[in-house]
Design a protein around this motif. Sequence first.
Motif, PDB file in Angstrom:
ATOM      1  N   THR A 131       5.381   4.682 -14.432  1.00 39.00           N
ATOM      2  CA  THR A 131       5.001   3.812 -13.311  1.00 39.00           C
ATOM      3  C   THR A 131       4.273   4.535 -12.178  1.00 39.00           C
ATOM      4  O   THR A 131       3.230   4.058 -11.722  1.00 39.00           O
ATOM      5  CB  THR A 131       6.244   3.074 -12.779  1.00 39.00           C
ATOM      6  OG1 THR A 131       6.848   2.383 -13.865  1.00 39.00           O
ATOM      7  CG2 THR A 131       5.860   2.080 -11.702  1.00 39.00           C
ATOM      8  N   PRO A 132       4.769   5.694 -11.722  1.00 39.12           N
ATOM      9  CA  PRO A 132       4.052   6.364 -10.636  1.00 39.12           C
ATOM     10  C   PRO A 132       2.622   6.754 -11.015  1.00 39.12           C
ATOM     11  O   PRO A 132       1.756   6.872 -10.142  1.00 39.12           O
ATOM     12  CB  PRO A 132       4.898   7.622 -10.382  1.00 39.12           C
ATOM     13  CG  PRO A 132       6.225   7.318 -10.951  1.00 39.12           C
ATOM     14  CD  PRO A 132       5.986   6.421 -12.103  1.00 39.12           C
TER      15      PRO A 132
ATOM     16  N   ARG B  87      -0.113   1.134  -5.312  1.00 37.07           N
ATOM     17  CA  ARG B  87       0.303   0.304  -4.185  1.00 37.07           C
ATOM     18  C   ARG B  87       1.523  -0.528  -4.596  1.00 37.07           C
ATOM     19  O   ARG B  87       1.901  -0.572  -5.760  1.00 37.07           O
ATOM     20  CB  ARG B  87      -0.837  -0.600  -3.739  1.00 37.07           C
ATOM     21  CG  ARG B  87      -0.975  -1.854  -4.559  1.00 37.07           C
ATOM     22  CD  ARG B  87      -2.118  -2.700  -4.039  1.00 37.07           C
ATOM     23  NE  ARG B  87      -2.335  -3.845  -4.917  1.00 37.07           N
ATOM     24  CZ  ARG B  87      -1.736  -5.009  -4.743  1.00 37.07           C
ATOM     25  NH1 ARG B  87      -0.856  -5.175  -3.770  1.00 37.07           N
ATOM     26  NH2 ARG B  87      -1.983  -6.012  -5.554  1.00 37.07           N
ATOM     27  N   GLU B  88       2.114  -1.162  -3.604  1.00 37.60           N
ATOM     28  CA  GLU B  88       3.318  -1.936  -3.865  1.00 37.60           C
ATOM     29  C   GLU B  88       2.955  -3.345  -4.310  1.00 37.60           C
ATOM     30  O   GLU B  88       2.224  -4.045  -3.617  1.00 37.60           O
ATOM     31  CB  GLU B  88       4.145  -1.994  -2.582  1.00 37.60           C
ATOM     32  CG  GLU B  88       5.618  -2.178  -2.823  1.00 37.60           C
ATOM     33  CD  GLU B  88       6.356  -2.046  -1.503  1.00 37.60           C
ATOM     34  OE1 GLU B  88       6.926  -3.047  -1.068  1.00 37.60           O
ATOM     35  OE2 GLU B  88       6.330  -0.935  -0.917  1.00 37.60           O
ATOM     36  N   LEU B  89       3.446  -3.747  -5.467  1.00 37.98           N
ATOM     37  CA  LEU B  89       3.148  -5.102  -5.943  1.00 37.98           C
ATOM     38  C   LEU B  89       4.019  -6.115  -5.215  1.00 37.98           C
ATOM     39  O   LEU B  89       5.141  -5.828  -4.823  1.00 37.98           O
ATOM     40  CB  LEU B  89       3.396  -5.201  -7.442  1.00 37.98           C
ATOM     41  CG  LEU B  89       2.479  -4.400  -8.345  1.00 37.98           C
ATOM     42  CD1 LEU B  89       2.862  -4.625  -9.799  1.00 37.98           C
ATOM     43  CD2 LEU B  89       1.032  -4.765  -8.124  1.00 37.98           C
TER      44      LEU B  89
ATOM     45  N   ARG C 137     -12.858  -2.207  -4.782  1.00 36.28           N
ATOM     46  CA  ARG C 137     -12.344  -0.992  -4.142  1.00 36.28           C
ATOM     47  C   ARG C 137     -11.444  -0.168  -5.065  1.00 36.28           C
ATOM     48  O   ARG C 137     -11.267   1.016  -4.856  1.00 36.28           O
ATOM     49  CB  ARG C 137     -11.586  -1.365  -2.867  1.00 36.28           C
ATOM     50  CG  ARG C 137     -12.499  -1.849  -1.752  1.00 36.28           C
ATOM     51  CD  ARG C 137     -11.691  -2.218  -0.520  1.00 36.28           C
ATOM     52  NE  ARG C 137     -10.638  -3.181  -0.813  1.00 36.28           N
ATOM     53  CZ  ARG C 137     -10.839  -4.497  -0.911  1.00 36.28           C
ATOM     54  NH1 ARG C 137     -12.040  -4.992  -0.719  1.00 36.28           N
ATOM     55  NH2 ARG C 137      -9.846  -5.311  -1.185  1.00 36.28           N
ATOM     56  N   THR C 138     -10.811  -0.799  -6.056  1.00 41.59           N
ATOM     57  CA  THR C 138      -9.864  -0.062  -6.883  1.00 41.59           C
ATOM     58  C   THR C 138     -10.533   0.472  -8.147  1.00 41.59           C
ATOM     59  O   THR C 138     -11.541  -0.074  -8.610  1.00 41.59           O
ATOM     60  CB  THR C 138      -8.702  -0.980  -7.319  1.00 41.59           C
ATOM     61  OG1 THR C 138      -9.247  -2.051  -8.090  1.00 41.59           O
ATOM     62  CG2 THR C 138      -7.980  -1.541  -6.118  1.00 41.59           C
ATOM     63  N   SER C 139      -9.944   1.553  -8.677  1.00 44.66           N
ATOM     64  CA  SER C 139     -10.511   2.113  -9.907  1.00 44.66           C
ATOM     65  C   SER C 139     -10.233   1.190 -11.086  1.00 44.66           C
ATOM     66  O   SER C 139     -11.003   1.165 -12.047  1.00 44.66           O
ATOM     67  CB  SER C 139      -9.943   3.508 -10.161  1.00 44.66           C
ATOM     68  OG  SER C 139      -8.543   3.488 -10.116  1.00 44.66           O
TER      69      SER C 139
ATOM     70  N   PHE D 157      -8.087  -7.230  -9.477  1.00 48.45           N
ATOM     71  CA  PHE D 157      -7.604  -5.919  -9.017  1.00 48.45           C
ATOM     72  C   PHE D 157      -7.962  -5.626  -7.562  1.00 48.45           C
ATOM     73  O   PHE D 157      -7.362  -4.759  -6.951  1.00 48.45           O
ATOM     74  CB  PHE D 157      -8.181  -4.804  -9.896  1.00 48.45           C
ATOM     75  CG  PHE D 157      -7.634  -4.807 -11.297  1.00 48.45           C
ATOM     76  CD1 PHE D 157      -6.289  -4.546 -11.519  1.00 48.45           C
ATOM     77  CD2 PHE D 157      -8.445  -5.058 -12.381  1.00 48.45           C
ATOM     78  CE1 PHE D 157      -5.775  -4.547 -12.803  1.00 48.45           C
ATOM     79  CE2 PHE D 157      -7.936  -5.069 -13.665  1.00 48.45           C
ATOM     80  CZ  PHE D 157      -6.594  -4.812 -13.868  1.00 48.45           C
ATOM     81  N   GLY D 158      -8.937  -6.306  -7.007  1.00 43.19           N
ATOM     82  CA  GLY D 158      -9.299  -6.063  -5.624  1.00 43.19           C
ATOM     83  C   GLY D 158     -10.200  -4.868  -5.426  1.00 43.19           C
ATOM     84  O   GLY D 158     -10.342  -4.052  -6.297  1.00 43.19           O
TER      85      GLY D 158
END
Lengths: 168, 270
Positions: A45-46, A51-53, A106-108, A167-168
């Motif tokens: 998970t890490p 970010r926090e879902l 913005r996200t990969s 995903f943003g």
Amino acid sequence: MSRLLNYLTVFALTYSFYVVFTGASTSFSLALGALASAAITVFATPLLISRELRLADVVRAAYLVAYYMYYMAVAEVEAHVGITRTVLSRRIRISPAIVEVPYYVRTSFGMTLIAGSITNTPGTVVVQVDTAGRVLYVHWLKAVTYRPEEARRYISEKFEEFAAKIFG
Amino acid sequence: MKARELLIAISIALMVLLLAYVIELGGLGPLAPYALRDIARAYLEYVYNPWNVTASSMALEAVTAIVWDYRGLDTYFETSVLFVAIVGVATLYRGYRELRGLGGVGLSEIVKTSTRVLIPLILVAGASIAIHGHLTPGGGFQGGSFMAVLMVLLVVVFSLDYAFEKGLTSSRLLAIRSAGLVGILLTSVALLIAGVVAGAGAYVFQNMAREGSDLSMPSWFLDRPLGGTLFLFNVFESLAVVSGLTLTFIVLALRKEEVDQALATGEWCE
């Protein structure tokens, strides 16, 4: 505990993959698979989510499903028809070129979704990404323009609309 | 060029034909001598046989039962040989240091993100192969190798720096490898220890109850056979294999700066 939802999400992904991969239907497989998935979730998970879902992110998952439908039923079919027409035509007219296609997510994960979508449709392949300049370099078999923004409209605008929502 | 390809095609076809001819004539001997077929039949009869537990492994996968039960000692030394080989690789490079910040950048962001998604999936698929080793083809070694693919991917896609940063260090991998091997060792003598404590007869590498010993590993878990030691062997072996192969790969992927000192002095230096 605030990141519990992150872990639950990765666990759901891992466990459902396990069930499909194994073809698990016995309580033996289901129980041991849950154990293994839990252990792997703690490790993975890490590395996966930064970010926090939140619960509201379920909407994003719904967009992912909608995008999958659109991509497989519309985008893929259109691209395949186009390439098939080119391949079968008596006088093949292509204009291969590598063009710049900017992206604004913005996200990969979002960027990867766009890049994967472009590469998976026949006729366009992402050959390089410049994350600092936010540009994908795309090999385009039937290039109709060299202008980045225009190329983006032809190649990835629809993909990016969904990617931004997912995903943003 | 054409003639060359033709020649290759003809020679391959000839090889297949001649091999088939030789086998048909019995030039390689009968494929399975009759004397051996009884052994095969016996294995198939006893591998899962609740009516004759003293000769059974209570597992559905005959190959795993043979490998880890009927000839378990052999396999124990096989896995030790792999361990020794890995120790050998590490020893050749003894004295290397894991350095951070050597500037490894790995592959592009696209490949990295895609690989991230694969991390839990590859691991859980490998775990599934190991867990079901006594029921379906596969087992500890296969599952462990499967998982090791991910570790190799991590090193190639993200660079060694990233692997070290995330805790995939040589010493930790060697510790996991040793823990797996100790687990295998303990599993093989577990019933013997239980027998000594309880004052009952037992054997090394005992799985189910045998003649002269009523002790037994659990044969069922929920609704499927567990195969007793087979399951434990598979789980520990998968741990030992994934850590061992990863360690070997990391050592082989070490960068010049990291092995320079080791190669220059040739001896351990702290």
